[in-house]
Design a protein around this motif. Structure first.
Motif, PDB file in Angstrom:
ATOM      1  N   ASP A 184       0.253 -68.118 -52.342  1.00 31.90           N
ATOM      2  CA  ASP A 184       0.418 -68.972 -53.510  1.00 31.90           C
ATOM      3  C   ASP A 184       0.520 -68.088 -54.739  1.00 31.90           C
ATOM      4  N   LEU A 185       1.560 -68.294 -55.524  1.00 34.52           N
ATOM      5  CA  LEU A 185       1.803 -67.441 -56.685  1.00 34.52           C
ATOM      6  C   LEU A 185       1.251 -68.075 -57.950  1.00 34.52           C
ATOM      7  N   TRP A 186       0.416 -67.327 -58.670  1.00 33.90           N
ATOM      8  CA  TRP A 186      -0.103 -67.735 -59.972  1.00 33.90           C
ATOM      9  C   TRP A 186       0.587 -66.908 -61.044  1.00 33.90           C
ATOM     10  N   ALA A 187       0.880 -67.542 -62.154  1.00 33.52           N
ATOM     11  CA  ALA A 187       1.477 -66.845 -63.290  1.00 33.52           C
ATOM     12  C   ALA A 187       0.366 -66.356 -64.221  1.00 33.52           C
ATOM     13  N   SER A 188       0.732 -65.587 -65.232  1.00 34.37           N
ATOM     14  CA  SER A 188      -0.224 -65.149 -66.242  1.00 34.37           C
ATOM     15  C   SER A 188       0.505 -65.011 -67.567  1.00 34.37           C
ATOM     16  N   GLN A 189      -0.267 -64.871 -68.643  1.00 31.21           N
ATOM     17  CA  GLN A 189       0.321 -64.739 -69.973  1.00 31.21           C
ATOM     18  C   GLN A 189       0.911 -63.355 -70.198  1.00 31.21           C
ATOM     19  N   ARG A 190       0.706 -62.465 -69.275  1.00 33.30           N
ATOM     20  CA  ARG A 190       1.185 -61.091 -69.419  1.00 33.30           C
ATOM     21  C   ARG A 190       2.424 -60.814 -68.569  1.00 33.30           C
ATOM     22  N   SER A 191       3.100 -61.855 -68.132  1.00 31.78           N
ATOM     23  CA  SER A 191       4.311 -61.728 -67.308  1.00 31.78           C
ATOM     24  C   SER A 191       4.046 -61.017 -65.990  1.00 31.78           C
ATOM     25  N   LEU A 192       2.802 -61.079 -65.553  1.00 36.40           N
ATOM     26  CA  LEU A 192       2.446 -60.533 -64.250  1.00 36.40           C
ATOM     27  C   LEU A 192       2.249 -61.685 -63.275  1.00 36.40           C
ATOM     28  N   GLY A 193       2.498 -61.426 -62.016  1.00 32.54           N
ATOM     29  CA  GLY A 193       2.243 -62.429 -60.996  1.00 32.54           C
ATOM     30  C   GLY A 193       1.013 -62.050 -60.196  1.00 32.54           C
ATOM     31  N   TYR A 194       0.308 -63.049 -59.701  1.00 32.68           N
ATOM     32  CA  TYR A 194      -0.841 -62.827 -58.827  1.00 32.68           C
ATOM     33  C   TYR A 194      -0.658 -63.713 -57.598  1.00 32.68           C
ATOM     34  N   VAL A 195      -0.584 -63.098 -56.435  1.00 34.32           N
ATOM     35  CA  VAL A 195      -0.420 -63.887 -55.222  1.00 34.32           C
ATOM     36  C   VAL A 195      -1.777 -64.002 -54.534  1.00 34.32           C
ATOM     37  N   LEU A 196      -2.165 -65.242 -54.262  1.00 31.00           N
ATOM     38  CA  LEU A 196      -3.411 -65.511 -53.544  1.00 31.00           C
ATOM     39  C   LEU A 196      -3.087 -65.685 -52.072  1.00 31.00           C
ATOM     40  N   LEU A 197      -3.698 -64.866 -51.236  1.00 28.57           N
ATOM     41  CA  LEU A 197      -3.504 -64.957 -49.790  1.00 28.57           C
ATOM     42  C   LEU A 197      -4.746 -65.594 -49.194  1.00 28.57           C
ATOM     43  N   THR A 198      -4.550 -66.745 -48.567  1.00 29.57           N
ATOM     44  CA  THR A 198      -5.657 -67.512 -48.006  1.00 29.57           C
ATOM     45  C   THR A 198      -5.525 -67.562 -46.493  1.00 29.57           C
ATOM     46  N   GLY A 199      -6.625 -67.301 -45.812  1.00 24.18           N
ATOM     47  CA  GLY A 199      -6.622 -67.308 -44.359  1.00 24.18           C
ATOM     48  C   GLY A 199      -7.197 -68.596 -43.795  1.00 24.18           C
ATOM     49  N   TYR A 200      -6.570 -69.126 -42.766  1.00 27.22           N
ATOM     50  CA  TYR A 200      -7.026 -70.318 -42.044  1.00 27.22           C
ATOM     51  C   TYR A 200      -7.215 -69.920 -40.582  1.00 27.22           C
ATOM     52  N   PHE A 201      -8.372 -70.259 -40.021  1.00 25.81           N
ATOM     53  CA  PHE A 201      -8.657 -69.857 -38.648  1.00 25.81           C
ATOM     54  C   PHE A 201      -9.769 -70.734 -38.073  1.00 25.81           C
ATOM     55  N   ILE A 202      -9.882 -70.736 -36.752  1.00 25.54           N
ATOM     56  CA  ILE A 202     -10.919 -71.494 -36.052  1.00 25.54           C
ATOM     57  C   ILE A 202     -12.073 -70.548 -35.738  1.00 25.54           C
ATOM     58  N   ASP A 203     -13.269 -70.896 -36.203  1.00 20.90           N
ATOM     59  CA  ASP A 203     -14.415 -70.010 -35.959  1.00 20.90           C
ATOM     60  C   ASP A 203     -14.993 -70.232 -34.562  1.00 20.90           C
ATOM     61  N   THR A 613       1.220 -80.764 -61.693  1.00 25.67           N
ATOM     62  CA  THR A 613       2.649 -80.800 -62.011  1.00 25.67           C
ATOM     63  C   THR A 613       3.113 -79.488 -62.622  1.00 25.67           C
ATOM     64  N   GLU A 614       2.179 -78.557 -62.844  1.00 27.42           N
ATOM     65  CA  GLU A 614       2.511 -77.266 -63.444  1.00 27.42           C
ATOM     66  C   GLU A 614       2.021 -76.138 -62.543  1.00 27.42           C
ATOM     67  N   THR A 615       2.679 -74.987 -62.666  1.00 27.62           N
ATOM     68  CA  THR A 615       2.287 -73.818 -61.890  1.00 27.62           C
ATOM     69  C   THR A 615       0.902 -73.352 -62.325  1.00 27.62           C
ATOM     70  N   LYS A 616       0.090 -72.982 -61.364  1.00 21.94           N
ATOM     71  CA  LYS A 616      -1.253 -72.486 -61.654  1.00 21.94           C
ATOM     72  C   LYS A 616      -1.151 -71.184 -62.436  1.00 21.94           C
ATOM     73  N   LYS A 617      -2.001 -71.059 -63.470  1.00 18.34           N
ATOM     74  CA  LYS A 617      -1.976 -69.858 -64.294  1.00 18.34           C
ATOM     75  C   LYS A 617      -3.331 -69.172 -64.313  1.00 18.34           C
ATOM     76  N   MET A 618      -3.291 -67.850 -64.268  1.00 17.03           N
ATOM     77  CA  MET A 618      -4.488 -67.048 -64.454  1.00 17.03           C
ATOM     78  C   MET A 618      -4.865 -67.127 -65.924  1.00 17.03           C
ATOM     79  N   ASN A 619      -6.140 -67.407 -66.230  1.00 16.79           N
ATOM     80  CA  ASN A 619      -6.493 -67.492 -67.649  1.00 16.79           C
ATOM     81  C   ASN A 619      -6.459 -66.099 -68.277  1.00 16.79           C
ATOM     82  N   SER A 620      -6.435 -66.071 -69.607  1.00 13.71           N
ATOM     83  CA  SER A 620      -6.235 -64.812 -70.325  1.00 13.71           C
ATOM     84  C   SER A 620      -7.346 -63.815 -70.048  1.00 13.71           C
ATOM     85  N   TYR A 621      -8.569 -64.298 -69.888  1.00 11.77           N
ATOM     86  CA  TYR A 621      -9.676 -63.371 -69.642  1.00 11.77           C
ATOM     87  C   TYR A 621      -9.551 -62.756 -68.256  1.00 11.77           C
ATOM     88  N   GLN A 622      -9.229 -63.584 -67.245  1.00 14.93           N
ATOM     89  CA  GLN A 622      -9.085 -63.055 -65.893  1.00 14.93           C
ATOM     90  C   GLN A 622      -7.992 -61.994 -65.834  1.00 14.93           C
TER      91      GLN A 622
END
Length: 647
Positions: A184-203, A613-622
């Protein structure tokens, strides 16, 4: 010459108050030669100083310890006696002891671990520990507390991240099957992208787990290989080289070239399963959100009038009272509350429209009792609004299954997806012009999604013992009519091909015997053999397949499973994973396949973002933090909310 006594000490001077009673009393000056002590709780006054005579504190102690103070007595009802190193007793009577006075002479360490956890869980800025308000709060709780700085709290956050990461690693290592990743790609105010990689598995307990594994900064998110680098980083970080099963991204940020590169990577990391084609290129939640937004955009003017009507009722002076009174007169049965929608969440617009539709009688008559109301809808607009709401309801119900705290297994989505596909297909050819114009573009968009995921979803629902292939046959007959048999055959072939690959994975690698130049026989693995035996290189393959088929003992597990009667669908609270756990001995290979297939996520967003309805954004502090700190904060927040892990 003045003496030291005359200079510094008056004969009747009042000594500095040390008694614990001053935690309960306050001295106030009544007149020049009269001071009284007032109980802080019941406000009763007591003699303290009169004409330079000190009354002492014994009577003040009795007021508290003997339960004379009504407020203190009420507080102490039902409480156990407080221990003290110096109990106060008089005349041999057993008295309630006063608490020991707190020693504030020594500095106290701030609860660094708890503060760090709080910061991570609630996304507070790290430097809040240096804020004046926060430090005043700490000092009010403990005056001698040592103040914190940003560096110390940052170190503690990284320490928490490291310890939690080890626990997640243990959980992954104990998983029953392989790991499915979403991007999942998050945008930021610094024109950088952050991709969140989430794992799904059966324990190991057959529970579907979801954990954010990595947050990777992408300086150039438009690069075709950027996401490949992120996936490889995740694989290396968590040692998933032999455990990657599927990838799910979204077309909104992953162009065709990006998906092609990811598909190639998946083929390398997972070469056997369906030829590495387990790449889902669209997020279920985002597809449905796009459908909802497209539907809403078809009635922009009407929705604007509805929104303005709601605003008027909610904000105009005295209007809401008039509206409620009119509703009661008309005996309107609706229990819906009027809300002004949030444009960033499409479900709030849906709820607003539903409420207004149920209250249309009241709105239609509002202009008769309120001459300032000018937003009346026409009869045609009301009818179109009800049609729109019926489709939005379909989309809302389909999305709402993602908001549950528990992760839904992939079989659940088949019913929702084929139902939407069928409804839109029928609506697109409706004789009602408004309905067909509304549905046709929606149907075209959704058909693309259906074609990309129906095989995986059909395989998943086949692994539901309440449905198996029967639901696939039924739904395909509704969608494809006389051509349904061809589509069902594709699913049957796909699930059998997949099962054979799992059989192959469970067999030991075949060996080949070759004679070296010294006539010494040596065993070589399949990977080491340079030239397979046989003229066309296929004879060993034929032997390999015969071993697979003979190992299935006449009928395979899959055949036996499919031939058994369906479980009744009336069973409430059915847990498909619990069923496979109970039937592991009966279907050892098929259960491994079920663990992998049922944990495939068809969506990439978190539950709280399903209706965005909008792309998730990394807040400025993060985004101002270094990448390793961003990853630690976001991942640990996700991990901590699940509480202690059972590994």
């Amino acid at each position: 010459m003045e003496t030291a006594n005359e200079n510094n000490e008056q004969p009747n001077s009042i000594k500095r108050k040390k008694s614990i009673v001053w935690d309960y009393f306050t001295v106030q000056e009544i007149s020049t030669d009269c001071k009284k002590a007032f109980c802080n709780q019941c406000k009763k006054s007591f003699a303290y100083v009169t004409d330079s005579k000190l009354a002492g504190t014994s009577h003040l102690k009795r007021h508290i310890k003997d339960g004379i103070c009504p407020v203190e007595r009420q507080k102490n009802q039902g409480m156990t006696q407080v221990n003290s190193s110096t109990p106060l007793k008089t005349d041999g009577e057993k008295r309630t002891t006063l608490p020991r006075k707190r020693d504030t002479s020594m500095p106290v360490s701030a609860p660094v671990h708890e503060i760090a956890r709080m910061i991570m869980l609630h996304e507070y800025p790290l430097d809040m520990v240096e804020h004046t308000g926060f430090n005043e709060f700490l000092q009010a709780m403990q005056p001698q507390v040592n103040m914190l700085n940003t560096d110390s709290i940052q170190e503690e956050c990284l320490s928490i991240y490291a310890s939690e990461k080890q626990r997640i690693s243990d959980l992954l290592n104990g998983s029953l099957g392989r790991v499915n990743l979403t991007l999942d790609l998050w945008a930021s105010q610094r024109s950088l992208g952050y991709v969140l990689l989430t794992g799904y598995f059966i324990d190991s307990d057959w529970k579907l787990q979801r954990r954010i594994l990595n947050v990777v900064m992408l300086p150039f998110p438009d690069s075709e290989s950027a996401f490949n680098h992120a996936v490889v980083a995740c694989i290396n970080d968590w040692d998933l080289d032999d455990k990657l099963f599927s990838l799910t991204c979204d077309q909104s940020f992953a162009a065709e070239a990006v998906r092609r590169n990811l598909r190639g990577l998946l083929s390398i990391k997972n070469p056997l399963v369906l030829g590495g084609q387990l790449l889902l290129g669209n997020c279920y939640a985002r597809v449905i959100s796009h459908l909802a937004l497209d539907a809403l955009s078809s009635m922009v003017k009407t929705i604007k009038k509805v929104r303005n009507s709601v605003k008027y009722v909610k904000t105009a002076k005295g209007c809401e009272a008039k509206f409620i009174e009119l509703k009661q007169k008309l005996q309107n049965p609706s229990t819906k509350s009027l809300i002004i929608d949030d444009r960033t969440k499409w479900d709030t617009t849906y709820h607003m429209l539903v409420a207004v539709s149920e209250l249309k009688e009241v709105f239609s008559c509002l202009d008769t009792s309120d001459l300032d109301y000018k937003q009346t809808l026409s009869t045609e607009e009301w009818e179109q609004l009800e049609i729109l709401c019926s489709y939005l309801k379909l989309f809302f119900n389909a999305s709402n299954i993602l908001t549950s705290p528990a992760c839904p297994t992939s079989d659940i989505f088949f019913h929702e997806v084929w139902k939407i596909h069928l409804e839109l297909t029928h609506a697109a050819v409706s004789v009602d012009t408004f309905v067909s114009n509304l549905a046709k573009p929606l149907q075209e968009r959704f058909s693309e999604y259906w074609n990309g995921c129906n095989l995986i979803l059909a395989v998943a629902v086949t692994l539901d013992p309440r449905s198996k292939l029967e639901l696939v046959k039924y739904s395909f007959s509704k969608i494809y009519g006389k051509d349904a048999g061809t589509w069902v055959k594709t699913v049957i072939e796909g699930i059998h091909e997949l099962f054979l690959e799992y059989i192959a994975l469970s067999l030991p690698a075949p060996t080949f015997v070759v004679e070296d130049c010294n006539n010494i026989e040596s065993e070589m693995t399949q990977e080491d053999a340079l030239v397979p035996a046989g003229e066309d290189g296929m004879s060993d393959f034929d032997v390999y397949i015969s071993e697979i088929m003979s190992s299935q003992h006449m009928k395979s597990e899959l055949d036996l499973y499919l031939e058994e009667p369906l479980l009744p669908r009336t069973e409430e609270g059915f847990d498909i994973l619990a069923w496979w756990r109970e039937n592991m001995q009966k279907y050892p290979t098929l259960s491994k396949m079920a663990a992998d297939i049922l944990s495939i996520p068809v969506y990439t967003v978190a539950p709280e973002s399903v209706f965005d309805t909008e792309t998730k954004k990394m807040n400025s502090y993060q985004s101002s933090q270094r990448p390793s700190m961003v990853q630690a904060l976001i991942c640990a927040k996700d991990w901590l909310k699940y509480g202690p892990l059972k590994v």
